[in-house]
Design a protein around this motif. Structure first.
Motif, PDB file in Angstrom:
ATOM      1  N   UNK A 151       1.029  -1.154  -0.254  1.00 19.52           N
ATOM      2  CA  UNK A 151      -0.198   0.079  -0.144  1.00 19.52           C
ATOM      3  C   UNK A 151       0.612   1.530   0.231  1.00 19.52           C
ATOM      4  N   UNK A 152       0.602   2.663  -0.755  1.00 21.47           N
ATOM      5  CA  UNK A 152       1.028   3.837  -0.600  1.00 21.47           C
ATOM      6  C   UNK A 152       1.089   4.225   0.660  1.00 21.47           C
ATOM      7  N   UNK A 153       2.686   4.716   0.917  1.00 22.07           N
ATOM      8  CA  UNK A 153       2.983   5.400   2.653  1.00 22.07           C
ATOM      9  C   UNK A 153       3.666   6.490   1.836  1.00 22.07           C
TER      10      UNK A 153
ATOM     11  N   UNK B 106      14.224  -4.463  -5.118  1.00 22.86           N
ATOM     12  CA  UNK B 106      13.497  -3.970  -6.894  1.00 22.86           C
ATOM     13  C   UNK B 106      12.901  -2.443  -6.703  1.00 22.86           C
ATOM     14  N   UNK B 107      12.487  -2.212  -5.562  1.00 25.88           N
ATOM     15  CA  UNK B 107      12.035  -0.522  -5.049  1.00 25.88           C
ATOM     16  C   UNK B 107      10.372  -0.494  -6.088  1.00 25.88           C
ATOM     17  N   UNK B 108       9.753  -1.861  -6.483  1.00 24.47           N
ATOM     18  CA  UNK B 108       8.934  -1.935  -7.281  1.00 24.47           C
ATOM     19  C   UNK B 108       7.484  -0.499  -7.489  1.00 24.47           C
ATOM     20  N   UNK B 109       6.668   0.028  -8.348  1.00 20.63           N
ATOM     21  CA  UNK B 109       5.382   0.744  -7.894  1.00 20.63           C
ATOM     22  C   UNK B 109       5.732   2.234  -7.002  1.00 20.63           C
ATOM     23  N   UNK B 110       7.013   2.664  -6.935  1.00 19.36           N
ATOM     24  CA  UNK B 110       7.301   3.662  -6.823  1.00 19.36           C
ATOM     25  C   UNK B 110       7.898   4.923  -8.063  1.00 19.36           C
ATOM     26  N   UNK B 111       5.973   6.015  -7.725  1.00 16.99           N
ATOM     27  CA  UNK B 111       7.331   7.211  -8.876  1.00 16.99           C
ATOM     28  C   UNK B 111       7.958   7.816  -8.813  1.00 16.99           C
ATOM     29  N   UNK B 112       8.404   7.949  -9.774  1.00 15.38           N
ATOM     30  CA  UNK B 112       9.798   8.268  -9.519  1.00 15.38           C
ATOM     31  C   UNK B 112      10.379   8.225  -9.378  1.00 15.38           C
ATOM     32  N   UNK B 113      10.823   6.712  -8.656  1.00 10.11           N
ATOM     33  CA  UNK B 113      12.600   5.679  -8.526  1.00 10.11           C
ATOM     34  C   UNK B 113      13.143   5.724  -9.851  1.00 10.11           C
TER      35      UNK B 113
END
Length: 280
Positions: A193-195, A242-249
């Motif tokens: 979930x986003x945080x 992996x840092x998947x699904x993080x906008x801007x990564x």
């Protein structure tokens, strides 16, 4: 500039998106550590080490010895692979890390004295598909040992919490965050979930940056559980997750790679092979 990727999976979402950004103006080379031999020159301006196998670490060390900068360094990556060494290093530095003790193999642990209440049993060597399990009694331990008798493990006392892991990732100075139901919870691992980083309890972002300094990491993850009052307990640190699904990564990783590559170009040749030391 020339950027190298040390990975057997160049199609990983973070790497693929980062490569697409870099390839517009720069050369991106992929080195599969399972098949790559000695890398011919000229070397890349920077290598991203997105693999943690012995072959990948050996390849990275060889490149560092030849003067190529590697992010994260082979030494820092290797330290995060041994959970006993990781915990000892973190605790020496004053980080709030879960007390971790080596226990030999699972078969040996199951044959020993009864466990002192709920514990978390983890593979000593961090890798994909390793063992991470909550064990409440000796029957559960025997069942786990039957499935993985020769697996070297560590034991952490179970810390009561709300059943959610705080997944915090850093790329350089930027932090990304998410909530994930713990795989140790009765329901099993749930969705991520986003945080928003701004919603983290006070001091948590600074704690993540401190962990990066202590372990000499540039791209890393810090797994934290909340002990119930906003107090953080670190239960794991990962090199180049992996840092998947993080906008801007991907954009942040591409910018960091170019910045570090440019900085390496301006250093004297004698300094280029010296990665940031892990703090002892």
């Amino acid at each position: 500039m020339r950027i190298g990727l040390i990975t057997p999976e160049p199609g990983h979402p973070l790497l693929a998106a980062t490569t697409a950004l870099l390839a517009a103006e720069h050369e991106v080379r992929v080195l599969d550590p399972d098949t790559a031999g000695r890398v011919p020159g000229p070397l890349a301006d920077l290598y991203l080490l997105k693999a943690r196998t012995p072959r990948a670490l050996a390849l990275a060390r060889g490149l560092e010895e030849r003067g190529a900068p590697v992010l994260n360094s082979a030494e820092a990556t290797a330290l995060c692979q041994d959970r006993t060494a990781m915990a000892a290093h973190a605790l020496r530095a004053g980080l709030p890390f879960a007390a971790t003790r080596a226990s030999g193999t699972l078969a040996r642990l199951a044959a020993g004295p009864p466990l002192p209440g709920p514990v978390v049993v983890k593979s000593r060597h961090s890798r994909r598909h390793d063992v991470v399990a909550r064990v409440d009694d000796d029957a559960q331990l025997r069942e786990l040992a039957a499935a993985h008798p020769h697996e070297p493990v560590v034991v952490q006392d179970f810390t009561p919490n709300d059943g959610w892991d705080r997944k915090l990732w850093a790329i350089g100075d930027r932090i990304f965050a998410a909530l994930r139901r713990s795989e140790l919870s009765p329901e099993g691992r749930g969705p991520t979930l986003p945080l928003a980083p701004g919603d983290l309890p006070p001091g948590w972002a600074a704690l993540v940056h401190r962990a990066g300094e202590v372990f000499a990491l540039d791209v890393y993850g810090v797994d934290i559980v909340d002990r119930g009052d906003g107090t953080a307990l670190i239960v794991d640190i990962n090199a180049f997750p992996g840092i998947r699904g993080q906008a801007g990564a991907p954009e942040t990783l591409a910018a960091l790679a170019l910045s570090r590559a440019d900085g390496a170009r301006t250093r004297p040749p004698a300094e280029r092979a010296a990665p940031a030391p892990v703090r002892r």
